[in-house]
Scaffold this motif. Structure first.
Motif, PDB file in Angstrom:
ATOM      1  N   CYS A  70       0.862  -1.179   0.000  1.00 41.15           N
ATOM      2  CA  CYS A  70       0.000   0.000   0.000  1.00 41.15           C
ATOM      3  C   CYS A  70       0.898   1.229   0.000  1.00 41.15           C
ATOM      4  O   CYS A  70       1.945   1.246   0.653  1.00 41.15           O
ATOM      5  CB  CYS A  70      -0.919   0.016   1.223  1.00 41.15           C
ATOM      6  SG  CYS A  70      -1.997   1.485   1.287  1.00 41.15           S
ATOM      7  N   SER A  71       0.486   2.255  -0.700  1.00 43.81           N
ATOM      8  CA  SER A  71       1.300   3.466  -0.805  1.00 43.81           C
ATOM      9  C   SER A  71       1.070   4.441   0.349  1.00 43.81           C
ATOM     10  O   SER A  71       1.636   5.533   0.353  1.00 43.81           O
ATOM     11  CB  SER A  71       1.004   4.178  -2.136  1.00 43.81           C
ATOM     12  OG  SER A  71      -0.361   4.572  -2.210  1.00 43.81           O
ATOM     13  N   CYS A  72       0.276   4.049   1.352  1.00 48.42           N
ATOM     14  CA  CYS A  72      -0.001   4.956   2.468  1.00 48.42           C
ATOM     15  C   CYS A  72       1.212   5.069   3.398  1.00 48.42           C
ATOM     16  O   CYS A  72       2.039   4.155   3.471  1.00 48.42           O
ATOM     17  CB  CYS A  72      -1.228   4.498   3.256  1.00 48.42           C
ATOM     18  SG  CYS A  72      -0.942   3.087   4.355  1.00 48.42           S
ATOM     19  N   PRO A  73       1.331   6.180   4.130  1.00 47.40           N
ATOM     20  CA  PRO A  73       2.470   6.378   5.043  1.00 47.40           C
ATOM     21  C   PRO A  73       2.552   5.322   6.147  1.00 47.40           C
ATOM     22  O   PRO A  73       3.646   4.902   6.516  1.00 47.40           O
ATOM     23  CB  PRO A  73       2.217   7.774   5.630  1.00 47.40           C
ATOM     24  CG  PRO A  73       1.357   8.464   4.623  1.00 47.40           C
ATOM     25  CD  PRO A  73       0.485   7.393   4.046  1.00 47.40           C
ATOM     26  N   ASP A  74       1.412   4.904   6.676  1.00 46.00           N
ATOM     27  CA  ASP A  74       1.421   3.929   7.773  1.00 46.00           C
ATOM     28  C   ASP A  74       2.085   2.630   7.348  1.00 46.00           C
ATOM     29  O   ASP A  74       2.894   2.061   8.087  1.00 46.00           O
ATOM     30  CB  ASP A  74      -0.012   3.663   8.250  1.00 46.00           C
ATOM     31  CG  ASP A  74      -0.070   2.644   9.381  1.00 46.00           C
ATOM     32  OD1 ASP A  74       0.643   2.839  10.390  1.00 46.00           O
ATOM     33  OD2 ASP A  74      -0.812   1.650   9.264  1.00 46.00           O
ATOM     34  N   TYR A  75       1.767   2.159   6.154  1.00 50.47           N
ATOM     35  CA  TYR A  75       2.336   0.894   5.690  1.00 50.47           C
ATOM     36  C   TYR A  75       3.856   0.977   5.573  1.00 50.47           C
ATOM     37  O   TYR A  75       4.564   0.004   5.857  1.00 50.47           O
ATOM     38  CB  TYR A  75       1.731   0.508   4.338  1.00 50.47           C
ATOM     39  CG  TYR A  75       2.197  -0.841   3.845  1.00 50.47           C
ATOM     40  CD1 TYR A  75       1.697  -2.012   4.400  1.00 50.47           C
ATOM     41  CD2 TYR A  75       3.143  -0.949   2.837  1.00 50.47           C
ATOM     42  CE1 TYR A  75       2.126  -3.254   3.971  1.00 50.47           C
ATOM     43  CE2 TYR A  75       3.581  -2.183   2.396  1.00 50.47           C
ATOM     44  CZ  TYR A  75       3.069  -3.333   2.966  1.00 50.47           C
ATOM     45  OH  TYR A  75       3.510  -4.562   2.539  1.00 50.47           O
ATOM     46  N   SER A  76       4.350   2.135   5.189  1.00 50.22           N
ATOM     47  CA  SER A  76       5.789   2.270   4.948  1.00 50.22           C
ATOM     48  C   SER A  76       6.609   2.317   6.231  1.00 50.22           C
ATOM     49  O   SER A  76       7.820   2.093   6.196  1.00 50.22           O
ATOM     50  CB  SER A  76       6.071   3.529   4.117  1.00 50.22           C
ATOM     51  OG  SER A  76       5.772   4.697   4.859  1.00 50.22           O
ATOM     52  N   ILE A  77       5.962   2.596   7.378  1.00 49.57           N
ATOM     53  CA  ILE A  77       6.741   2.757   8.611  1.00 49.57           C
ATOM     54  C   ILE A  77       6.338   1.820   9.744  1.00 49.57           C
ATOM     55  O   ILE A  77       7.068   1.716  10.733  1.00 49.57           O
ATOM     56  CB  ILE A  77       6.653   4.213   9.135  1.00 49.57           C
ATOM     57  CG1 ILE A  77       5.215   4.562   9.523  1.00 49.57           C
ATOM     58  CG2 ILE A  77       7.194   5.192   8.103  1.00 49.57           C
ATOM     59  CD1 ILE A  77       5.077   5.913  10.197  1.00 49.57           C
ATOM     60  N   ASN A  78       5.196   1.124   9.640  1.00 46.92           N
ATOM     61  CA  ASN A  78       4.733   0.370  10.814  1.00 46.92           C
ATOM     62  C   ASN A  78       5.404  -0.991  10.990  1.00 46.92           C
ATOM     63  O   ASN A  78       5.246  -1.635  12.040  1.00 46.92           O
ATOM     64  CB  ASN A  78       3.203   0.211  10.795  1.00 46.92           C
ATOM     65  CG  ASN A  78       2.698  -0.639   9.639  1.00 46.92           C
ATOM     66  OD1 ASN A  78       3.372  -1.544   9.154  1.00 46.92           O
ATOM     67  ND2 ASN A  78       1.476  -0.360   9.190  1.00 46.92           N
ATOM     68  N   LYS A  84      -4.648  -0.620   7.307  1.00 51.17           N
ATOM     69  CA  LYS A  84      -6.113  -0.665   7.244  1.00 51.17           C
ATOM     70  C   LYS A  84      -6.615  -0.718   5.799  1.00 51.17           C
ATOM     71  O   LYS A  84      -7.668  -1.309   5.525  1.00 51.17           O
ATOM     72  CB  LYS A  84      -6.715   0.541   7.960  1.00 51.17           C
ATOM     73  CG  LYS A  84      -6.339   1.891   7.370  1.00 51.17           C
ATOM     74  CD  LYS A  84      -6.880   3.036   8.220  1.00 51.17           C
ATOM     75  CE  LYS A  84      -6.478   4.395   7.642  1.00 51.17           C
ATOM     76  NZ  LYS A  84      -6.937   5.514   8.508  1.00 51.17           N
ATOM     77  N   HIS A  85      -5.861  -0.134   4.874  1.00 50.96           N
ATOM     78  CA  HIS A  85      -6.290  -0.135   3.471  1.00 50.96           C
ATOM     79  C   HIS A  85      -6.158  -1.529   2.854  1.00 50.96           C
ATOM     80  O   HIS A  85      -7.029  -1.970   2.100  1.00 50.96           O
ATOM     81  CB  HIS A  85      -5.467   0.883   2.679  1.00 50.96           C
ATOM     82  CG  HIS A  85      -5.474   2.255   3.274  1.00 50.96           C
ATOM     83  ND1 HIS A  85      -4.358   2.818   3.851  1.00 50.96           N
ATOM     84  CD2 HIS A  85      -6.475   3.157   3.418  1.00 50.96           C
ATOM     85  CE1 HIS A  85      -4.664   4.025   4.305  1.00 50.96           C
ATOM     86  NE2 HIS A  85      -5.935   4.258   4.064  1.00 50.96           N
ATOM     87  N   ILE A  86      -5.058  -2.204   3.169  1.00 51.67           N
ATOM     88  CA  ILE A  86      -4.880  -3.580   2.684  1.00 51.67           C
ATOM     89  C   ILE A  86      -5.937  -4.487   3.297  1.00 51.67           C
ATOM     90  O   ILE A  86      -6.528  -5.332   2.606  1.00 51.67           O
ATOM     91  CB  ILE A  86      -3.462  -4.088   3.013  1.00 51.67           C
ATOM     92  CG1 ILE A  86      -2.435  -3.392   2.121  1.00 51.67           C
ATOM     93  CG2 ILE A  86      -3.368  -5.604   2.842  1.00 51.67           C
ATOM     94  CD1 ILE A  86      -1.000  -3.741   2.439  1.00 51.67           C
TER      95      ILE A  86
END
Length: 232
Positions: A70-78, A84-86
């Protein structure tokens, strides 16, 4: 059973708890999901949050943490391998007949992929498409191990791999943006380490460390400064 957002159950690890929370929240959302690829399940999707107006790119490859993107910020750092999008996307796809079994077993598309697998440790992976030729796979085996992970000795030579693989005409290979960002970050860090190694051969006793400030630094302070420089 709904999991508390404020108290971690004792039988769950921190990562498991956070994944479940994102799954719970994602399944309750009313995002707009558009399939922009060519497969009903294993595809690329555009997810739109109608309330915020934000749009994210989703890539689905399976149902395990780290499989998807997912290209969201949360996915890149968590470091959880999901968001939640996935989880929203998977919940909608699971409504299709046979989707649960298909997602569990995975899918091999005609094209190959170079993607970043997320988790506590991130690594670049190659997933061969069913149409990959022996010539392509031979080159891949030079740079990637049997599990499809980019060999550490070849991270700095990844662009050479891309240049060579692009010459193998007739087979599509998709390389995602986060892969290039990850490689660039690694290369920058390696370049910084090489400069430090050449300029600070004496470690904390190097003249440049001792004289960087007018105020005299204690050894532990010099060690802290050197650590900060190494860390970037």
């Amino acid at each position: 059973m709904k999991i508390s957002r404020t108290h971690k159950p004792e039988d769950l690890s921190l990562e498991e708890w956070q994944r479940i929370l994102r799954k719970q929240y994602g399944e309750q959302q009313k995002y707009k999901l558009d399939n922009t690829g060519n497969h009903p399940l294993f595809s690329e999707f555009k997810l739109t949050n109608s309330e915020s107006g934000k749009v994210y790119k989703i890539a689905i490859r399976g149902d395990a943490p780290g499989d998807n993107y997912c290209s969201c910020p949360d996915y890149s750092i968590n470091n959880l391998g999901t968001c939640k999008h996935i989880e929203f996307t998977l919940s909608r796809l699971m409504e299709k007949k046979g989707a649960k079994k298909a997602l569990r077993e995975g899918y091999t598309p005609p094209y190959s992929e170079v993607y970043l697998r997320y988790g506590l440790k991130r690594d670049v992976r190659f997933k061969a498409g069913k149409d990959a030729s022996p010539e392509v796979l031979s080159l891949v085996n030079k740079y990637f191990d049997p599990n499809g992970m980019l060999k550490e000795d070849y991270i700095l030579h990844f662009h050479q791999f891309l240049n060579n693989i692009s010459q193998k005409n007739g087979h599509e290979i998709r390389c995602y943006d986060d892969v290039m960002a990850h490689i660039a970050e690694y290369q920058d860090a390696e370049h910084r380490r090489n400069i430090i190694k050449s300029q600070l051969k004496g470690g904390i006793n190097s003249p440049i460390v001792k004289n960087i400030l007018k105020t005299k630094l204690y050894p532990y302070q010099r060690e802290g400064a050197l650590f900060a420089v190494n860390a970037g």
